[in-house]
Every structure is written in C-alpha cells, then in structure tokens.
Design a protein around this motif. Structure first.
Motif, PDB file in Angstrom:
ATOM      1  N   GLY A   1     -74.690 137.566  20.659  1.00  0.00           N
ATOM      2  CA  GLY A   1     -74.044 138.882  20.579  1.00  0.00           C
ATOM      3  C   GLY A   1     -73.868 139.598  21.913  1.00  0.00           C
ATOM      4  N   GLN A   2     -74.192 138.939  23.038  1.00  0.00           N
ATOM      5  CA  GLN A   2     -74.012 139.592  24.344  1.00  0.00           C
ATOM      6  C   GLN A   2     -72.519 139.955  24.482  1.00  0.00           C
ATOM      7  N   PRO A   3     -72.194 141.258  24.614  1.00  0.00           N
ATOM      8  CA  PRO A   3     -70.799 141.674  24.471  1.00  0.00           C
ATOM      9  C   PRO A   3     -69.786 140.993  25.410  1.00  0.00           C
ATOM     10  N   TRP A   4     -70.165 140.862  26.676  1.00  0.00           N
ATOM     11  CA  TRP A   4     -69.203 140.229  27.590  1.00  0.00           C
ATOM     12  C   TRP A   4     -68.988 138.760  27.216  1.00  0.00           C
ATOM     13  N   LEU A   5     -70.076 138.065  26.891  1.00  0.00           N
ATOM     14  CA  LEU A   5     -69.952 136.649  26.538  1.00  0.00           C
ATOM     15  C   LEU A   5     -69.084 136.467  25.294  1.00  0.00           C
ATOM     16  N   VAL A   6     -69.258 137.361  24.328  1.00  0.00           N
ATOM     17  CA  VAL A   6     -68.479 137.264  23.087  1.00  0.00           C
ATOM     18  C   VAL A   6     -66.983 137.359  23.410  1.00  0.00           C
ATOM     19  N   ASN A   7     -66.641 138.313  24.274  1.00  0.00           N
ATOM     20  CA  ASN A   7     -65.233 138.461  24.682  1.00  0.00           C
ATOM     21  C   ASN A   7     -64.770 137.278  25.521  1.00  0.00           C
ATOM     22  N   ALA A   8     -65.616 136.871  26.456  1.00  0.00           N
ATOM     23  CA  ALA A   8     -65.203 135.836  27.400  1.00  0.00           C
ATOM     24  C   ALA A   8     -64.942 134.500  26.695  1.00  0.00           C
ATOM     25  N   LEU A   9     -65.779 134.182  25.714  1.00  0.00           N
ATOM     26  CA  LEU A   9     -65.579 132.925  24.965  1.00  0.00           C
ATOM     27  C   LEU A   9     -64.223 132.927  24.263  1.00  0.00           C
ATOM     28  N   ALA A  10     -63.952 134.042  23.569  1.00  0.00           N
ATOM     29  CA  ALA A  10     -62.707 134.116  22.810  1.00  0.00           C
ATOM     30  C   ALA A  10     -61.505 134.176  23.749  1.00  0.00           C
ATOM     31  N   TYR A  11     -61.687 134.845  24.902  1.00  0.00           N
ATOM     32  CA  TYR A  11     -60.573 134.917  25.853  1.00  0.00           C
ATOM     33  C   TYR A  11     -60.249 133.520  26.374  1.00  0.00           C
ATOM     34  N   GLU A  12     -61.312 132.781  26.685  1.00  0.00           N
ATOM     35  CA  GLU A  12     -61.147 131.416  27.175  1.00  0.00           C
ATOM     36  C   GLU A  12     -60.408 130.574  26.130  1.00  0.00           C
ATOM     37  N   ALA A  13     -60.871 130.660  24.887  1.00  0.00           N
ATOM     38  CA  ALA A  13     -60.309 129.818  23.817  1.00  0.00           C
ATOM     39  C   ALA A  13     -58.863 130.216  23.484  1.00  0.00           C
ATOM     40  N   CYS A  14     -58.573 131.493  23.399  1.00  0.00           N
ATOM     41  CA  CYS A  14     -57.267 131.935  22.879  1.00  0.00           C
ATOM     42  C   CYS A  14     -56.240 132.234  23.969  1.00  0.00           C
ATOM     43  N   PHE A  15     -56.692 132.457  25.216  1.00  0.00           N
ATOM     44  CA  PHE A  15     -55.734 132.858  26.252  1.00  0.00           C
ATOM     45  C   PHE A  15     -55.734 131.929  27.458  1.00  0.00           C
ATOM     46  N   GLU A  16     -56.939 131.532  27.920  1.00  0.00           N
ATOM     47  CA  GLU A  16     -56.989 130.684  29.113  1.00  0.00           C
ATOM     48  C   GLU A  16     -56.581 129.252  28.811  1.00  0.00           C
ATOM     49  N   MET A  17     -56.984 128.733  27.661  1.00  0.00           N
ATOM     50  CA  MET A  17     -56.626 127.348  27.315  1.00  0.00           C
ATOM     51  C   MET A  17     -55.188 127.390  26.775  1.00  0.00           C
ATOM     52  N   LYS A  18     -54.274 126.969  27.643  1.00  0.00           N
ATOM     53  CA  LYS A  18     -52.852 127.215  27.374  1.00  0.00           C
ATOM     54  C   LYS A  18     -52.388 126.689  26.027  1.00  0.00           C
ATOM     55  N   GLU A  19     -52.920 125.515  25.657  1.00  0.00           N
ATOM     56  CA  GLU A  19     -52.456 124.889  24.419  1.00  0.00           C
ATOM     57  C   GLU A  19     -52.740 125.759  23.193  1.00  0.00           C
ATOM     58  N   ASN A  20     -53.700 126.686  23.337  1.00  0.00           N
ATOM     59  CA  ASN A  20     -54.032 127.524  22.177  1.00  0.00           C
ATOM     60  C   ASN A  20     -53.267 128.841  22.156  1.00  0.00           C
ATOM     61  N   ARG A  21     -52.379 128.990  23.144  1.00  0.00           N
ATOM     62  CA  ARG A  21     -51.573 130.225  23.111  1.00  0.00           C
ATOM     63  C   ARG A  21     -50.546 130.155  21.990  1.00  0.00           C
ATOM     64  N   ASP A  22     -50.307 128.942  21.483  1.00  0.00           N
ATOM     65  CA  ASP A  22     -49.497 128.782  20.277  1.00  0.00           C
ATOM     66  C   ASP A  22     -50.350 129.298  19.117  1.00  0.00           C
ATOM     67  N   ARG A  23     -49.963 130.412  18.568  1.00  0.00           N
ATOM     68  CA  ARG A  23     -50.839 131.095  17.615  1.00  0.00           C
ATOM     69  C   ARG A  23     -50.942 130.398  16.261  1.00  0.00           C
ATOM     70  N   SER A  24     -50.179 129.288  16.093  1.00  0.00           N
ATOM     71  CA  SER A  24     -50.351 128.543  14.841  1.00  0.00           C
ATOM     72  C   SER A  24     -51.522 127.556  14.962  1.00  0.00           C
ATOM     73  N   VAL A  25     -52.064 127.402  16.191  1.00  0.00           N
ATOM     74  CA  VAL A  25     -53.212 126.500  16.382  1.00  0.00           C
ATOM     75  C   VAL A  25     -54.487 127.220  15.937  1.00  0.00           C
ATOM     76  N   PRO A  26     -55.202 126.677  14.944  1.00  0.00           N
ATOM     77  CA  PRO A  26     -56.459 127.335  14.571  1.00  0.00           C
ATOM     78  C   PRO A  26     -57.527 127.099  15.646  1.00  0.00           C
ATOM     79  N   ILE A  27     -58.344 128.092  15.885  1.00  0.00           N
ATOM     80  CA  ILE A  27     -59.430 127.945  16.868  1.00  0.00           C
ATOM     81  C   ILE A  27     -60.620 127.283  16.163  1.00  0.00           C
ATOM     82  N   THR A  28     -60.944 126.080  16.617  1.00  0.00           N
ATOM     83  CA  THR A  28     -61.981 125.282  15.942  1.00  0.00           C
ATOM     84  C   THR A  28     -63.274 125.241  16.762  1.00  0.00           C
TER      85      THR A  28
END
Ligand SMILES: Nc1ncnc2c1ncn2[C@@H]1O[C@H](COP(=O)(O)OP(=O)(O)OP(=O)(O)O)[C@@H](O)[C@H]1O
Ligand SMILES: [Mg+2]
Length: 451
Positions: free
Chosen positions: A250-277
């Motif tokens: 629950g560390q607030p920055w880590l929670v944001n940073a993980l999701a930012y990495e997964a949904c924004f930094e990893m380009k292939e996941n910027r396609d919003r039809s890709v489920p985050i697994t």
C-alpha cells in the motif's frame, strides 16, 4: 488524459487520486483547528503529505472560517545554522504563498521588510506572522511542510518563535499551525551549532497531537486502479489488486508507479483493449526496480546512514543484535521497516528486493559478469550443486576484493554477496523471493527458475 502520478503531489485534475483530504481523520483535523491547536503531521516519504496539505488549504480557503496558507520550509535547509539567511528564505517563501492566497501585495511586502529590518533573525518570523494575522480578515491556519528538513539553530529558532507567539492567537498569531515532516519532531534531537542537543518537544511543547498518514489499504488500491478502468476501459485481471498489495503493502508512490509502468510506460499496454495481467505486473515491478526511480534511489541513499545501517545489517545477515529504539523509530518513520506478526521487517516486497541489489550493485557489475552461466544444464534446468560450488570458489578467490563494494555492510557481506550472485543467476529468467526480518536468526532465499 488522466494518468497515475509519480512526480510530486496529486493536485492536478489529470491525476488519478484518492480524495487527499479524507486520507486523514478529517473531522479530527477540523476539530483541532477549531480548538486552535498547534500540531504535527508526520509520515514517511512519498505517502501524500504535501498532497493532503494542499487539499486542506484549498478546502479551508473555499470556506468562510479561515485563511489557510501552505508553505514549504525546505528552502531554509541550505542555510543550515545561518539563521539570518534561513529566516530570509522562509519569510520570502511565506510571503509569496500569502500573496497567492490573499493578494495584498504591497502590504505583505511592507510586513516582510519590517520583519527583516534590524537584523534580528530570532524574532523575524514571529514578527512577520504577527503582522500577517493582523492584516488578515479571517484567522490564519498555517500549513508548514518539510519542517524537519531544517537544521540545528534554524529549526530551534523556528520552533521557539512559533511558541513565543502562541498565546497571541488568533488575533495576532496563527489560529492553528500544522507542522509536517517525515519525523516526529517531538522526539527529534536537534544539534545546535554550539554543540548542545535539544529535543524537539522541548522547543515545541505547545504541540497537542501528532497525526500520521498511513499507506493505502487493499480497498484503496483497487479504488485507485479502477479509476483508470472507468476512464479508459482497460481492465486489470483477477487477483491483480492483491498482487499490487503483495508488492507494495500500500505504499502510495509504489502503488502509482507500478500501475504507471504497466499502463503507460510499457508501450504495448497503451492499447487499452489489452488487459493488465499478473505477468505484466511482474515485469512492471522488475522495470521499476531497475529504473532506479527517484523514490527508490532516495531510499537506497539512506542505507549509508549509520543509524539505518544498525537496523538493516542484522536483518540482512540474519544475526541477532541489540537494537537502539531510536534507530528503529527513525527507520519506521522513514517508512523503511514496519512491525509485522513476525517482528520488524522491511516495509514491502519492492524495498526487500531493492536493498540487497543496491548494496551489491557494483559487485554485480564488476565481478559477477565474468561467470558464464555454467550452472544451467542442457535441458535448461539449474544445477544447484554446480551453482553452489561455483559460488564457494568465487567467495574464496574474492573475499578481499568485494569488501569496499558493499557500502560498509561488512558483517552482512557473505549474505549480500550470495544474494548478488543469485541475482546474476536469475538474470531475467528467474525470480528470487526473499524473507528476512529482525530476530529470525536467518534469511530465507528462494530462487524460482523459469517459473
Ligand atoms: N491522494 C492520493 N491519491 C493517489 N496517490 C497519491 C495520493 N497522495 C499521494 N499519492 C502518491 O504519492 C506520491 C507522493 O505524493 P506527495 O508528494 O503528496 O507525498 P509526500 O509525502 O509529500 O512526499 P515527500 O515525502 O517526498 O515530500 C504521489 O506522486 C502519488 O504517487
Ligand atoms: Mg512533500
């Protein structure tokens, strides 16, 4: 486009956020303000202190009762014990913030000049605040951020000047003041330039309460992530919120940073039809750790401090050690460790991973690269016997060379070197689970190969 913010406070409309005001016991805060209390708010780095103070400022200024002024006192740090220089910076900062909220530019300039006249830094802040409160139509609530970044004489002077004006509130001094920082100033030892050590409590005994800001709960993690799903339609697969909890506690920055990495930094996941697994999240965690993001870097920096060393060293090496309560408090305040049913442990899985990597980083780069992965059998499995023999060989040959590379953690050296060695073995194809904490008498390492 909204996004998960990992740089500074969440005070923009395009940041996904949990309502920063209600992360505190807001009713309690309003009551303390109404009772004209001066109090402390402290919480570890990157938990949302500034976000919450700014939100409180906006909330109060939208109402009828108070004028709230937020100011960050970090600007007085560079002046160290030079109180004259420090007060100049602090008062300038306060004036600029007051101007943003109240206007009144000319009067504020005049008040500032008057406060700074006569070269009396030990009353200048008190004088500025007194005049400010007389100027303001509503009682002033002062929200002072990063107060504990001030040093020695400057910190003592700020606390004493606040205390000196306390009995004149609310007409001629702030109705309420919140001092915010990482450490609880009441227990804080302030080293003055004349060698005297003063505890914060003795300068600021008008403090009536000290509030903490916690980590996100599991439920709050899912609330934050679901805001992204609502906004974009991108879904998080089942179990992901639990995984985020396992990684971050629950560390607030880590929670944001993980999701930012997964949904924004990893380009292939910027396609919003890709489920985050889970696999994406595992990769995001690894990328985050490798990127040496600022927050993790700051944390790694702390490992060099003597009082942090005294707590972390026995954890990593699994040895028993007499702990100094103040060291433990300091590491807890920093958010580095926490109490668990098994005793004191590192605060979350990502810190657990960063710490030994950080301490053995130069070692991995300099020595371990010369190993060919001879520990992998032709069928791709790990040959544990060969692996351990190679490590023993390495250890015997290099026992002197690695010493300067582990940032002083000498007693934990064999453990750290072994962790560094395993890190090299895992090298993208395996995962290392680490369990260590104080008083366990051991550190458990579990290598999962091509799992
Ligand atoms: N209300 C919130 N909702 C979502 N995320 C938040 C919230 N508050 C903080 N965060 C996360 O924490 C990070 C740090 O926020 P903030 O700068 O307010 O914390 P801080 O405790 O003041 O940090 P520092 O110790 O560095 O001053 C943000 O970038 C964001 O990732
Ligand atoms: Mg802050």
């Amino acid at each position: 486009m909204k996004f998960f913010n990992t740089a500074g406070p969440v005070n923009q409309d395009d940041h996904y956020k949990l309502d920063p005001i209600h992360r505190w016991d807001f009713d309690e805060i309003l009551m303390l303000l109404a009772q004209r209390k001066y109090f402390l708010l402290h919480a570890p780095r990157q938990t949302g202190k500034t976000s919450s103070l700014l939100a409180l400022q906006a909330h109060l200024n939208a109402g009828e009762d108070y004028t709230a002024i937020y100011a960050n006192f970090e600007c007085g740090q560079a002046a160290r014990n030079d109180t004259r220089r420090a007060m100049g910076a602090l008062i300038e900062q306060l004036k600029l913030r007051c101007e943003q909220i109240m206007g009144e530019r000319e009067q504020l300039n005049a008040i500032q000049q008057e406060a700074m006249a006569g070269d009396k830094p030990d009353i200048a802040l008190n004088s500025f605040l007194t005049q400010l409160c007389r100027l303001s139509k509503k009682p002033i609530v002062l929200l002072l951020d990063e107060v504990d970044s001030l040093i020695g004489d400057t910190l003592v002077s700020v606390l004493r000047q606040l205390r000196a004006g306390y009995d004149s509130r609310p007409g001629s001094f702030p109705q309420s003041t919140i001092l915010c920082g990482v450490v609880d100033i009441k227990d804080y030892k302030i080293h003055r330039s004349d060698g005297e050590i003063i505890t914060g409590g003795s300068c600021f005994n008008i403090k009536s309460k000290s509030l903490r800001l916690g980590n996100f709960s599991r439920d709050e993690i899912s609330q934050l992530y679901l805001a992204h799903t609502r906004e974009t339609g991108q879904v998080f697969s089942e179990g992901l919120f639990d995984l985020a909890w396992d990684y971050t506690a629950g560390q607030p920055w880590l929670v944001n940073a993980l999701a930012y990495e997964a949904c924004f930094e990893m380009k292939e996941n910027r396609d919003r039809s890709v489920p985050i697994t889970a696999a994406i999240f595992r990769a995001a965690r690894e990328r985050l750790i490798r990127s040496r993001a600022t927050h993790l870097d700051q944390l790694a920096d702390k490992l060099k401090e003597e009082r942090v060393y005294r707590v972390i060293q026995p954890m990593v090496s699994g040895t028993d050690s007499e702990l100094i309560a103040e060291d433990v408090q300091y590491c807890t305040d920093l958010g580095l460790i926490r109490e668990s049913p098994e005793g004191l442990v590192l605060a979350n899985d990502i810190y657990r991973e960063v710490l030994p990597r950080e301490l053995t980083e130069s070692l991995q780069n300099r020595f371990l690269t010369r190993f060919a992965p001879a520990w992998v059998d032709p069928d791709g499995s790990i040959n544990t016997d060969r692996l351990l023999t190679m490590f023993q060989q390495f250890w015997r040959e290099n026992s002197e060379i690695w010493k300067p590379t582990i940032a002083g953690y000498l007693e934990a050296a064999p453990h750290l070197v072994f962790q560094g060695f395993l890190q090299r073995v895992a090298n993208g194809e395996g995962l290392i689970d680490r369990e260590y904490g104080l008083g366990r008498g051991r550190a458990d390492l579990f290598l999962r190969w091509q799992a």
